[in-house]
Write a protein that holds these residues in place. Structure first.
Motif, PDB file in Angstrom:
ATOM      1  N   LYS A   1      53.109  51.297 -94.836  1.00  0.00           N
ATOM      2  CA  LYS A   1      53.927  52.295 -94.204  1.00  0.00           C
ATOM      3  C   LYS A   1      53.384  52.543 -92.622  1.00  0.00           C
ATOM      4  O   LYS A   1      52.003  52.452 -92.541  1.00  0.00           O
ATOM      5  CB  LYS A   1      54.485  53.816 -94.465  1.00  0.00           C
ATOM      6  N   PRO A   2      53.917  52.505 -91.544  1.00  0.00           N
ATOM      7  CA  PRO A   2      53.577  52.400 -90.159  1.00  0.00           C
ATOM      8  C   PRO A   2      52.118  53.588 -89.980  1.00  0.00           C
ATOM      9  O   PRO A   2      51.456  53.547 -89.240  1.00  0.00           O
ATOM     10  CB  PRO A   2      54.628  52.831 -89.300  1.00  0.00           C
ATOM     11  N   TRP A   3      52.695  54.947 -90.745  1.00  0.00           N
ATOM     12  CA  TRP A   3      51.689  55.868 -90.317  1.00  0.00           C
ATOM     13  C   TRP A   3      50.301  56.071 -91.341  1.00  0.00           C
ATOM     14  O   TRP A   3      49.551  56.902 -91.325  1.00  0.00           O
ATOM     15  CB  TRP A   3      52.394  57.237 -90.400  1.00  0.00           C
ATOM     16  N   GLY A   4      50.243  54.998 -92.057  1.00  0.00           N
ATOM     17  CA  GLY A   4      48.996  54.980 -92.974  1.00  0.00           C
ATOM     18  C   GLY A   4      47.788  54.411 -92.282  1.00  0.00           C
ATOM     19  O   GLY A   4      48.104  54.063 -91.223  1.00  0.00           O
ATOM     20  N   TYR A   5      46.660  54.412 -93.022  1.00  0.00           N
ATOM     21  CA  TYR A   5      45.524  54.035 -92.279  1.00  0.00           C
ATOM     22  C   TYR A   5      45.557  52.390 -91.980  1.00  0.00           C
ATOM     23  O   TYR A   5      44.945  51.963 -90.966  1.00  0.00           O
ATOM     24  CB  TYR A   5      44.157  54.126 -93.363  1.00  0.00           C
ATOM     25  N   ALA A   6      46.346  51.479 -92.900  1.00  0.00           N
ATOM     26  CA  ALA A   6      46.298  50.149 -92.533  1.00  0.00           C
ATOM     27  C   ALA A   6      47.578  49.831 -91.646  1.00  0.00           C
ATOM     28  O   ALA A   6      47.789  48.877 -91.222  1.00  0.00           O
ATOM     29  CB  ALA A   6      46.769  49.415 -93.876  1.00  0.00           C
ATOM     30  N   GLY A   7      48.531  50.938 -91.346  1.00  0.00           N
ATOM     31  CA  GLY A   7      49.785  50.516 -90.477  1.00  0.00           C
ATOM     32  C   GLY A   7      50.630  49.889 -91.329  1.00  0.00           C
ATOM     33  O   GLY A   7      50.698  49.638 -92.671  1.00  0.00           O
ATOM     34  N   SER A   8      51.578  49.054 -90.620  1.00  0.00           N
ATOM     35  CA  SER A   8      52.459  47.970 -91.287  1.00  0.00           C
ATOM     36  C   SER A   8      52.141  46.609 -90.719  1.00  0.00           C
ATOM     37  O   SER A   8      52.942  46.153 -90.006  1.00  0.00           O
ATOM     38  CB  SER A   8      53.838  48.487 -91.170  1.00  0.00           C
ATOM     39  N   PRO A   9      51.083  45.851 -91.160  1.00  0.00           N
ATOM     40  CA  PRO A   9      50.610  44.724 -90.246  1.00  0.00           C
ATOM     41  C   PRO A   9      51.741  43.599 -90.691  1.00  0.00           C
ATOM     42  O   PRO A   9      52.264  43.301 -91.605  1.00  0.00           O
ATOM     43  CB  PRO A   9      49.354  44.503 -91.066  1.00  0.00           C
ATOM     44  N   GLY A  10      52.086  43.209 -89.378  1.00  0.00           N
ATOM     45  CA  GLY A  10      53.036  41.938 -89.432  1.00  0.00           C
ATOM     46  C   GLY A  10      54.454  42.416 -89.438  1.00  0.00           C
ATOM     47  O   GLY A  10      55.344  41.379 -89.250  1.00  0.00           O
ATOM     48  N   HIS A  11      54.701  43.830 -89.638  1.00  0.00           N
ATOM     49  CA  HIS A  11      56.135  44.257 -89.469  1.00  0.00           C
ATOM     50  C   HIS A  11      56.753  44.224 -88.108  1.00  0.00           C
ATOM     51  O   HIS A  11      56.108  44.808 -87.473  1.00  0.00           O
ATOM     52  CB  HIS A  11      56.212  45.478 -90.126  1.00  0.00           C
ATOM     53  N   PRO A  12      57.852  43.580 -88.207  1.00  0.00           N
ATOM     54  CA  PRO A  12      58.493  43.449 -86.875  1.00  0.00           C
ATOM     55  C   PRO A  12      58.927  44.930 -86.117  1.00  0.00           C
ATOM     56  O   PRO A  12      59.161  44.841 -84.821  1.00  0.00           O
ATOM     57  CB  PRO A  12      59.700  42.321 -86.998  1.00  0.00           C
ATOM     58  N   PHE A  13      59.087  45.923 -86.984  1.00  0.00           N
ATOM     59  CA  PHE A  13      59.429  46.917 -86.319  1.00  0.00           C
ATOM     60  C   PHE A  13      58.657  48.147 -86.309  1.00  0.00           C
ATOM     61  O   PHE A  13      58.678  49.540 -86.172  1.00  0.00           O
ATOM     62  CB  PHE A  13      60.837  47.496 -87.254  1.00  0.00           C
ATOM     63  N   GLU A  14      57.328  47.785 -86.574  1.00  0.00           N
ATOM     64  CA  GLU A  14      56.120  48.878 -86.699  1.00  0.00           C
ATOM     65  C   GLU A  14      56.011  49.698 -85.360  1.00  0.00           C
ATOM     66  O   GLU A  14      55.979  50.805 -85.043  1.00  0.00           O
ATOM     67  CB  GLU A  14      55.031  48.129 -87.106  1.00  0.00           C
ATOM     68  N   ARG A  15      56.174  48.767 -84.045  1.00  0.00           N
ATOM     69  CA  ARG A  15      55.929  49.508 -82.912  1.00  0.00           C
ATOM     70  C   ARG A  15      57.282  50.347 -82.743  1.00  0.00           C
ATOM     71  O   ARG A  15      57.328  51.309 -81.762  1.00  0.00           O
ATOM     72  CB  ARG A  15      55.928  48.509 -81.867  1.00  0.00           C
ATOM     73  N   ALA A  16      58.355  50.007 -83.050  1.00  0.00           N
ATOM     74  CA  ALA A  16      59.748  50.540 -82.881  1.00  0.00           C
ATOM     75  C   ALA A  16      59.477  51.970 -83.640  1.00  0.00           C
ATOM     76  O   ALA A  16      60.168  53.154 -83.110  1.00  0.00           O
ATOM     77  CB  ALA A  16      60.927  49.745 -83.108  1.00  0.00           C
ATOM     78  N   TRP A  17      58.854  52.171 -84.764  1.00  0.00           N
ATOM     79  CA  TRP A  17      58.824  53.310 -85.379  1.00  0.00           C
ATOM     80  C   TRP A  17      58.065  54.169 -84.619  1.00  0.00           C
ATOM     81  O   TRP A  17      58.356  55.354 -84.470  1.00  0.00           O
ATOM     82  CB  TRP A  17      58.054  53.145 -86.837  1.00  0.00           C
ATOM     83  N   TRP A  18      56.906  53.806 -84.020  1.00  0.00           N
ATOM     84  CA  TRP A  18      56.138  54.769 -83.538  1.00  0.00           C
ATOM     85  C   TRP A  18      56.833  55.084 -81.953  1.00  0.00           C
ATOM     86  O   TRP A  18      56.591  56.223 -81.575  1.00  0.00           O
ATOM     87  CB  TRP A  18      54.499  53.980 -83.006  1.00  0.00           C
TER      88      TRP A  18
END
Length: 583
Positions: free
Chosen positions: A520-537
């Motif tokens: 998930k985006p807010w974890g220590y690893a984030g969501s690497p490679g996920h096309p909507f990770e930036r949109a979540w933030w």
């Protein structure tokens, strides 16, 4: 807007006298409509009126001192053909001013005044003066000889059939009774366009005590409280008039049989009937921040009435306050209600993830859209909400990771419970066995989801656009069960589901078969490679948790989670060596 308020209040004590103006616009006049019909322009001879001067009673000028204030307000109306409405015209001074200023070039005016229903000499005389005075302006006008409430109800019905309904300027100066003033304000508000100037007169009228029900202030204050957040107040509390600028869209809010819209306006019917979208989440303190992203993204993408039901699985008072602040200012059609878990709740007994089953009992509605706290809404929910479940209790999307289930459940189509459209009236007919099933399957791989899919063997399959799972990772991996799925439905998703753990284990990070790892985006690893990770933030920055990722506390917390993962992996490694007799 503060400088504007100051400008109005600076001239609060100014008085100006308006002299009658002769021959405005030459021989062009308007033939008035008394109680119904459109504004009609006509050419009549000036000799139709005994004099070309306005007819006013000199001792009854209760308006002219407002002209300096109102002149400052006129530039706020940007409509090319402004429409004005006033309640209480007396002899027409304020109406003449508006017709010769605001509506001088285009537009028109409607005046509502009962004129004693023309049963008295004084009422008939005032009606004659108003018609005479307004005709001299050369503007378009209409006079409604009625009490304000029936007249406004008639206007509301008329505006339903207007292709561009509403008014840009509304002046309320009718009855001084508090309840009458409140009613006038409420009905006028439904006729006011977004950006309209709405003016209440006599806020500090001195004929009655201000706390009396026979004084308009009580009614005005009740209106202001009811519609808080829907306007900018342009005058200070000391001002004799209350001037508002509406900041929300116009909403008539009801229908009549003769005004039923056509099939292309079904949403208008639903709005008028009070039908909105119900969204439920089950949230504890760990997921409060993520839930804020769900709520904010849903509101930003979905127009119309939305009620969020947040089942409290362990939220702090601070969490709740931040979630409330997540709702955008000005969206008065959106509400958030917290629901407590009942005694004997499965979430209390088995853990927060089981609240999904408790929701089926405790929601105070019969239809609801359930959303996990790890989703991001990218498009309006209205289409999903309006989906016909065709007699099924649940609408859901196939689980991308396990389309036909897994080893611990029967092999058949298996749905992901992160997004579910629920017919609760149908569901509640047969869920008495679900608590026992939950206890017997408490250690099942996907716990609550396994119980739901085993219980509801019939369900409506929704397009994968409504629950796009595994984007940028396992969704593209080959699988015999995935061959029949239309994965292209996730190319432009309406709801993105960040499946996987918040803080993945070391084994999950290193797993060569699922790369990038699912997280998930807010974890220590984030969501690497996920096309909507930036949109979540980006959405998170619009909530009360904005800026959290830059805080030292946040960064320290993520670092500690990494250390915990490595420590757990080391313990598991040593445990395995001991089992092998190598340690």
């Amino acid at each position: 807007m503060q400088s504007y308020i100051k400008r109005l209040d600076d001239c609060a004590d100014e008085l100006s006298t308006v002299r009658p103006m002769n021959g405005i616009n030459g021989p062009s006049y308007v033939r008035p409509c008394s109680s119904g019909g459109p504004l009609v322009t006509a050419r009549v001879s000036p000799s139709s009126f005994p004099t070309t001067a306005y007819r006013y009673t000199e001792t009854q000028d209760w308006f002219s001192h407002n002209i300096p204030h109102w002149s400052n307000l006129l530039p706020l109306v940007t409509a090319s053909s402004p429409r004005a409405l006033e309640i209480g015209s007396w002899e027409g001074r304020s109406a003449v001013y508006l017709l010769t200023s605001l509506c001088k070039k285009e537009g028109g005016m409607i005046c509502i005044d009962h004129f004693d229903l023309l049963t008295t000499e004084a009422g008939r005389a005032r009606r004659e003066k108003v018609q005479h005075n307004l005709a001299l302006t050369g503007g378009k006008y209409r006079i409604m000889e009625q009490f304000s409430v029936p007249a406004l109800m008639s206007l509301l019905q008329e505006e339903m059939g207007n292709c561009n309904p509403g008014f840009d300027w509304i002046y309320i100066d009718g009855s001084h009774e508090a309840d009458d003033t409140f009613l006038d304000g409420e009905l006028c508000w439904r006729l006011a366009r977004k950006g309209a100037i709405v003016i209440f007169d006599d806020y500090h009228w001195d004929n009655e005590p201000e706390d009396s029900i026979h004084h308009p202030k009580k009614g005005i204050d009740a209106f202001l409280e009811l519609h808080r957040g829907e306007y900018d107040r342009l005058t200070a509390k000391e001002h004799y008039q209350v001037v508002l600028r509406k900041t929300t869209d116009m909403r008539i809010g009801f229908l009549v049989a003769s005004s039923q819209p056509n099939a292309g306006k079904v949403d208008d019917v639903k709005e008028a009937l009070g039908y909105g979208t119900n969204v439920a989440l089950a949230v504890d303190s760990k997921y409060a921040m993520a839930a804020a992203v769900v709520i904010r993204s849903a509101v930003e993408r979905t127009p119309g009435r939305i009620t969020f039901y947040v089942v409290d699985c362990g939220l702090s008072a601070g969490d709740k306050e931040k979630l409330k602040l997540t709702l955008p200012e000005g969206r008065t059609d959106t509400t958030l209600k917290f629901l407590d878990l009942p005694d004997g709740a499965l979430a209390t007994e088995l853990g927060p993830s089981w609240a999904k089953l408790d929701i089926l009992h405790i929601l105070p509605v019969e239809r609801c859209l359930y959303l996990d706290s790890d989703v991001l809404v990218c498009k309006s929910l209205k289409e999903l909400w309006d989906t016909d479940l065709e007699g099924n209790p649940i609408g859901a999307c196939v689980d991308i990771g396990h389309p036909m289930g897994h080893a611990e459940v029967d092999r058949r189509p298996y749905f992901n419970a992160g997004v579910m459209l629920l017919d609760l009236a149908l569901i509640r007919r047969d869920i008495s066995t679900m608590p026992d099933a939950a206890r017997s399957m408490r250690t099942s791989t996907f716990r609550d989801q396994d119980v739901l899919t085993c219980h509801f063997t019939t369900w409506k399959a929704l397009s994968l656009t409504w629950n796009a799972q595994g984007l940028g990772t396992y969704a593209v991996y080959p699988s015999s069960d995935r061959k029949s799925l239309n994965l292209d439905e996730m190319l432009d998703p309406a709801i993105v589901h960040f499946t996987g753990p918040v803080h993945p284990s070391l084994a999950e990070i290193l797993n060569p078969y699922v790369q990038p790892p699912t997280a998930k985006p807010w974890g220590y690893a984030g969501s690497p490679g996920h096309p909507f990770e930036r949109a979540w933030w980006d959405v998170l920055e619009k909530t009360a948790w904005n800026g959290v990722s830059e805080s030292d506390e946040w960064k320290r917390g993520l670092h500690e989670e990494k250390l915990k993962v490595v420590e757990r992996a080391g313990k598991e490694f040593n445990k395995k060596l001991r089992e092998l007799g190598k340690l």
